[in-house]
Design an enzyme around this catalytic site. Sequence first.
Site, mmCIF file in Angstrom:
data_model
loop_
_atom_site.group_PDB
_atom_site.id
_atom_site.type_symbol
_atom_site.label_atom_id
_atom_site.label_comp_id
_atom_site.label_asym_id
_atom_site.label_seq_id
_atom_site.Cartn_x
_atom_site.Cartn_y
_atom_site.Cartn_z
ATOM 1 N N ASP A 312 0.825 -1.212 0.000
ATOM 2 C CA ASP A 312 0.000 0.000 0.000
ATOM 3 C C ASP A 312 0.858 1.260 0.000
ATOM 4 O O ASP A 312 1.914 1.316 0.627
ATOM 5 C CB ASP A 312 -0.896 -0.016 1.245
ATOM 6 C CG ASP A 312 -1.774 1.205 1.359
ATOM 7 O OD1 ASP A 312 -2.615 1.410 0.471
ATOM 8 O OD2 ASP A 312 -1.610 1.965 2.338
ATOM 9 N N GLU A 365 1.152 -0.431 -5.098
ATOM 10 C CA GLU A 365 0.202 0.654 -5.345
ATOM 11 C C GLU A 365 1.031 1.940 -5.370
ATOM 12 O O GLU A 365 1.340 2.526 -4.339
ATOM 13 C CB GLU A 365 -0.864 0.743 -4.253
ATOM 14 C CG GLU A 365 -1.952 1.753 -4.596
ATOM 15 C CD GLU A 365 -2.446 2.562 -3.405
ATOM 16 O OE1 GLU A 365 -3.459 3.265 -3.549
ATOM 17 O OE2 GLU A 365 -1.823 2.521 -2.336
#
Length: 643
Positions: A312, A365
Amino acid sequence: MTPSQLHPGAVTSTAVTHRPGPRPSHHFRQFDVMGAHPDGNGTRFTVWAPNARSVGVTGSFNGWHCEPLQRIEDGSGLWHGRIEGARAGDYYKFRIEGAHGGWMEKADPYAFRCEHPPGTASQIWPLEGHTWGDREWMSQRGERQSHRQPMSIYEVHLGSWQREEDGRVLNYRDLAVRLASHCRTMGFTHVELMPVAEHPFYGSWGYQTTGYFAPTARYGTPQDLMTMVDTLHQHGIGVILDWVGSHFPSDWHALAQFDGTELYEHADPRLGYHPQWNSLIFNYGRYEVRDFLISNALFWLEKYHFDGLRVDAVASMLYLDFAREPGQWIPNQYGGNQNLEAVRFLQDLNSAVYAAFPDVHMIAEESTAWAGVSRPVHHGGLGFGMKWNMGWMNDTLRYMQRPHFFRRWHGDDIRFSTVYAFNENFVLPLSHDEVVYGKGSLLGRQPGDEWQRFAGLRALYGYMWTHPGKKLLFMGGEFGQLQEWHHERTLDWHLWARPLHAGIARWVCDLNAAYRRLPALHANDFHGEGFAWVPVETPEPQTVLAFVRRGNPGDATAVAVINMTAEPRVGLRLAMPHAGEWQELLNSDATYYGGSGMGNLGRVVADDTPLHGLPASASITLPPLATLLLVDENDTTSGGVRP
């Protein structure tokens, strides 16, 4: 296969080995030593608190009185000891006298299980007890997860996907059976779980992690989560874990100022505080912190058999000025905004993971144009195997929200992604972030009346599934969820009873089937030779997208044609790679999906009339707001996909 053959992000370094002795010095298996480990009628405790004056353990086994640990006198900063009577299932915390005095009670950073929130204690918990039944999956994982194989990911938030009728959340085991059935029916190859590591604030969706080695107790025990992954594997479905190494919350019971000093974070808030998320940033320059995080990544892959990690907020790690104004950040030693320590950490993370597990996926990401995110470390890249294509997502959704009439002037939005489509190994994400915070659902963002909104959503999915790149769709998108997602309630499963919503589900199911069965749609997702635009003879070419997809030599060629307006086009002249009969394999305007029923009666004939440099062309009927998928008539790989 070598790691680099399986994943361009992999490196061919030797595996990291566990050094003997009590001090886990710069190795990536700290979970073997640190934390609480039951030992006969007692438990061994080890914790890192180098600046503490004293450390003890308090728990349910001793009436929450403090029993001291001993400092290991080797400069490691470790404290350890064995406490008789502390057994599996008991709750505990470390009681720490900080560097500047004052006592704190801290949860164990390495605990394998935590107390059910809102409780914050750690729990002694062995990880034995589950007998894995996924040997077939694990033995075939390298082949199944090759970059040349299809990958269609169903992103799930466990607490709001499905619930009991009274609103209670389901156990990992119950979720496993339902998820496996749903994904098999819909044709998804993988499930991606939003973070399951323990988090005190449910509304953070797991992205404010405190128990890095503990699956949240909201849905059951560690063994229950193992059963969930095992069940999905036995049904042929891979499982990816959303992993947060970019920041952590400042909750006082957790990592923040763990021994009275900034141990895991930076002391200077210009480096150690994340203003956007009101959280703390790991100190990637400290090897104990790097080992903690890399050990954690390997832990989930080893102990829980996860098939990959989606990392993330990588952009927030890479840039020192991320979400900061001038004067709120400190440049690196060369005066730039790149976080060089984070770059090295990410390279080490990916190197260690691929050395130990060459058949998994490391997915970033990363929302900027940082070069080489999914390129090998030895070529100067970050070493990820894949990267989310946030540019494609933003441009596509911006285009799809425009009224149909105005789309003719914004063709660059929908076409630009192919300019850089093969610069990285991309995943096309329509994730949870696109259906929250007032953005509305994907269906609700389509313009026009009700029929046009459903047709537009089918066209969007058709474009996504035929575009180069692996696929990711957030839960609810597969049947046209009306409301935007909220973590406190389950999806609107009753919508499946409505014809237009059921049509969306059938369309996604058939797109997945075609994507899996046609190598032309997946084998060259990361290679430019598998894609080319196809010219269309029309006065408004900007609203008609047509392109060819090619797979391995000898595989059938596919041509996708998408109409981005509500105006049907009859007699549209389409350039074709070669003459002959082409099967209209998929047509999103079929009545089966809720469409108007326009089409080409299942077949298109291309003649030898050249068009714009291609040797053949065909006259086709292109329905309104529709995707057509044309495949060589002689193809035999598409059996079972509905025309």
